[in-house]
Write an enzyme that holds these catalytic residues in place. Structure first.
Site, PDB file in Angstrom:
ATOM      1  N   LYS A   1      18.198  20.280 -46.909  1.00  0.00           N
ATOM      2  CA  LYS A   1      17.762  19.968 -48.051  1.00  0.00           C
ATOM      3  C   LYS A   1      18.975  19.919 -48.975  1.00  0.00           C
ATOM      4  O   LYS A   1      19.866  20.529 -48.693  1.00  0.00           O
ATOM      5  CB  LYS A   1      16.512  20.777 -48.583  1.00  0.00           C
ATOM      6  CG  LYS A   1      15.277  20.424 -47.730  1.00  0.00           C
ATOM      7  CD  LYS A   1      14.177  21.397 -48.050  1.00  0.00           C
ATOM      8  CE  LYS A   1      13.837  21.412 -49.538  1.00  0.00           C
ATOM      9  NZ  LYS A   1      13.697  20.034 -50.112  1.00  0.00           N
TER      10      LYS A   1
ATOM     11  N   GLU B   1      14.527  25.011 -55.030  1.00  0.00           N
ATOM     12  CA  GLU B   1      13.733  24.890 -54.032  1.00  0.00           C
ATOM     13  C   GLU B   1      13.565  26.198 -53.019  1.00  0.00           C
ATOM     14  O   GLU B   1      12.389  26.128 -52.810  1.00  0.00           O
ATOM     15  CB  GLU B   1      14.049  23.551 -53.468  1.00  0.00           C
ATOM     16  CG  GLU B   1      13.899  22.159 -54.127  1.00  0.00           C
ATOM     17  CD  GLU B   1      14.638  20.952 -53.246  1.00  0.00           C
ATOM     18  OE1 GLU B   1      15.445  21.265 -52.407  1.00  0.00           O
ATOM     19  OE2 GLU B   1      14.201  19.838 -53.661  1.00  0.00           O
TER      20      GLU B   1
HETATM   21  O1  DER Z   1      16.846  17.306 -52.373  1.00  0.00           O
HETATM   22  C1  DER Z   1      15.927  17.761 -51.715  1.00  0.00           C
HETATM   23  O2  DER Z   1      15.642  18.832 -50.992  1.00  0.00           O
HETATM   24  C2  DER Z   1      14.782  16.601 -51.729  1.00  0.00           C
HETATM   25  O3  DER Z   1      13.675  17.279 -51.354  1.00  0.00           O
HETATM   26  C3  DER Z   1      15.305  15.829 -50.577  1.00  0.00           C
HETATM   27  O4  DER Z   1      15.624  16.557 -49.373  1.00  0.00           O
HETATM   28  C4  DER Z   1      14.181  14.879 -50.137  1.00  0.00           C
HETATM   29  O5  DER Z   1      14.427  13.623 -50.902  1.00  0.00           O
HETATM   30  P1  DER Z   1      13.453  12.274 -50.790  1.00  0.00           P
HETATM   31  O6  DER Z   1      12.057  12.655 -50.836  1.00  0.00           O
HETATM   32  O7  DER Z   1      13.875  11.604 -51.990  1.00  0.00           O
HETATM   33  O8  DER Z   1      14.109  11.785 -49.575  1.00  0.00           O
END
Ligand code: DER
Length: 219
Positions: free
Chosen positions: A94, A103
């Site tokens: 991520k 996160e």
């Molecule tokens: O930055 C992050 O961890 C986001 O969750 C990423 O992993 C997913 O982003 P998206 O849903 O725009 O593909």
């Protein structure tokens, strides 16, 4: 179905897993954006949401969903977030959206981690996506030299400061076949704040959207 359709399908399916009357954590990114929209349009009455970025806070405000601070709650029932890659053990890479520190913090406070993703994110092996590593600015070169020793090729994410005021280097070429060991090794480098390997604490369920439909995938 376009990738956006798939993201929307996964986000909508995740609503079924959201308990009534609880605090939940909400991640960052375009798939989460669809989840916030679906949550706002649903009759789910959550107590409030803990955010992971200024962009998610803006979306929550825009959709009239109450935001609470992590210090105001005693743990969270559920955490919903996307991923850049997720393997069959539900370990993730991520940080593509730059919010990996918040996160991982909010995910760690949550009893259940629900990952929402389209099929392009579901991989047999992690590591094609460059690994985001959040670093303290004045230690950036020191950290980069250590990442080179681990087999990585670090590249500064130009012009980006995270919500917590740090820089991000994106590291290609690392061998992530032992993701937990690599997650620990990188976090032990002085100057590293956090990295985007979510292996120590993987997701509990993946809501996976494919052209044929949406399924719940467990490790
Ligand atoms: O930055 C992050 O961890 C986001 O969750 C990423 O992993 C997913 O982003 P998206 O849903 O725009 O593909």
């Amino acid at each position: 179905a376009t990738q956006d359709d798939l993201k929307r399908m996964a986000a909508h399916k995740a609503l079924e897993l959201v308990p009534h009357g609880e605090y939940i954590g909400v991640g960052t990114g375009s798939t989460v954006k669809y989840f916030i929209e679906a949550l706002a349009a649903s009759a789910k009455d959550i107590k409030g949401a803990v955010s992971t970025s200024s962009s998610t806070s803006a979306l929550l405000r825009q959709h009239g969903i109450a935001e609470v601070g992590l210090n105001e709650v005693n743990g969270l029932a559920l955490y919903v977030d996307g991923a850049d890659e997720i393997n069959h053990s539900l370990q993730m890479i991520k940080g593509g959206g730059g919010a990996l520190l918040n996160e991982k913090i909010v995910a760690s406070a949550s009893r259940q981690f629900v990952c929402i993703a389209d099929e392009s994110k579901y991989v047999a092996r992690l590591g094609k996506f460059p690994l985001p590593v959040e670093v303290i600015e004045h230690a950036r070169s020191l950290v980069s030299r250590q990442l080179l020793k681990l087999g990585g090729e670090p590249e500064l994410r130009i012009g980006v400061k995270t919500d917590n005021g740090h820089q991000i280097v994106d590291v290609s070429g690392l061998n992530l076949d032992q993701p937990m060991s690599m997650e620990d090794a990188i976090n032990h480098i002085p100057g590293v704040v956090e990295n985007g390997i979510f292996a120590r604490r993987p997701a509990d369920v993946l809501v996976l959207a494919r052209a044929g439909g949406v399924e719940l995938v467990y490790a």
